[in-house]
Design an enzyme around this catalytic site. Sequence first.
Site, PDB file in Angstrom:
ATOM      1  N   ASN A 137       0.831  -1.220   0.000  1.00 42.96           N
ATOM      2  CA  ASN A 137       0.000   0.000   0.000  1.00 42.96           C
ATOM      3  C   ASN A 137       0.864   1.268   0.000  1.00 42.96           C
ATOM      4  O   ASN A 137       0.361   2.358   0.221  1.00 42.96           O
ATOM      5  CB  ASN A 137      -0.946   0.001   1.206  1.00 42.96           C
ATOM      6  CG  ASN A 137      -0.192  -0.011   2.535  1.00 42.96           C
ATOM      7  OD1 ASN A 137       1.027   0.025   2.557  1.00 42.96           O
ATOM      8  ND2 ASN A 137      -0.936  -0.067   3.632  1.00 42.96           N
ATOM      9  N   HIS A 139       3.443   1.831   2.091  1.00 43.26           N
ATOM     10  CA  HIS A 139       4.040   2.228   3.372  1.00 43.26           C
ATOM     11  C   HIS A 139       5.551   2.047   3.365  1.00 43.26           C
ATOM     12  O   HIS A 139       6.085   1.175   2.694  1.00 43.26           O
ATOM     13  CB  HIS A 139       3.370   1.553   4.574  1.00 43.26           C
ATOM     14  CG  HIS A 139       3.660   0.099   4.792  1.00 43.26           C
ATOM     15  ND1 HIS A 139       2.679  -0.816   5.064  1.00 43.26           N
ATOM     16  CD2 HIS A 139       4.813  -0.593   4.822  1.00 43.26           C
ATOM     17  CE1 HIS A 139       3.225  -2.003   5.243  1.00 43.26           C
ATOM     18  NE2 HIS A 139       4.512  -1.894   5.097  1.00 43.26           N
ATOM     19  N   GLU A 144       1.602   4.118   7.366  1.00 45.17           N
ATOM     20  CA  GLU A 144       0.512   3.720   6.489  1.00 45.17           C
ATOM     21  C   GLU A 144      -0.017   4.931   5.711  1.00 45.17           C
ATOM     22  O   GLU A 144       0.250   6.078   6.082  1.00 45.17           O
ATOM     23  CB  GLU A 144      -0.615   3.104   7.331  1.00 45.17           C
ATOM     24  CG  GLU A 144      -0.194   1.882   8.138  1.00 45.17           C
ATOM     25  CD  GLU A 144      -0.029   0.616   7.291  1.00 45.17           C
ATOM     26  OE1 GLU A 144       0.258   0.701   6.087  1.00 45.17           O
ATOM     27  OE2 GLU A 144      -0.179  -0.480   7.865  1.00 45.17           O
TER      28      GLU A 144
END
Length: 257
Positions: A137, A139, A144
């Site tokens: 994603n 990160h 995050e």
Amino acid sequence: MLRVILCENAARWASEAADIIAGVIREKSRPVLILPTGGTPMPVYDALAQSHADGVLSFAHTTTFNLDEYVGLEPTHQQSYRAFMERNLFQRVDIPAGNTHVPLGVAADMAAQCQQYEQALEQAGGADLAVLGIGGNGHIGFNEPGTSFASRTHVVSLDERTRRDNARFFSSLDQVPTQAVTMGLSTIQSARRILLLAQGAAKAPILRAALQGPVTESVPASILQCHGDVVAVLDLAAASQLEDLSVEWRAGLRQMA
Ligand code: GLP
């Protein structure tokens, strides 16, 4: 500036990455490294341990700071990042134990620990090189999507996707901690040089978004476009969605969102 080193096979990929790290260790009298965990760096740690075993690389004067740790895991827990680092690197080289730093996942006062971690990094003179993997994603560390670009070391709640991605290291998904402590994006950006590592087609879409898409907090790794000295060591599959690899992307051309 972002430089991409494309590697044709896994052995080449690991040795290119290890050479960059070894280069910093040899060049500095007191090198300071930021180090990642995950599947990605394991072959690189193998290559570094091999160089040490061959007598051509010493970590005696190196200081390391890991990016992150799971909240709630004792350092002795098999899946803690402290245990990962001991197994995969620290016990295999001559780094003095006191020179290795991994946040403690069970600190009584997490906020105080985060501050002390930042101070320790600063007192060591800041990082010469931050070595990073990238999550599916986007990160980096455990920052995050949505994490502030200005963040320093802090406690985070893990995305469900991150927990699922990392569940392969645990006996089941519910064993994966829900929180972690991680260096912030601004902490990572303050390293003088950054080495981003990725292999495999699964990372191709996020690398395209992070390295050539808009600079946005919804893709944490896109902050790297604003750093002056980033080298990405990628295999062909990971780089397969990048466009115009002959172009060097220069930091500062894009405005931060
Ligand atoms: C973990 C780590 C990251 C790492 C990422 C990718 O969540 N906190 O530092 O870069 O996962 O992991 P892998 O290398 O296993 O794909």
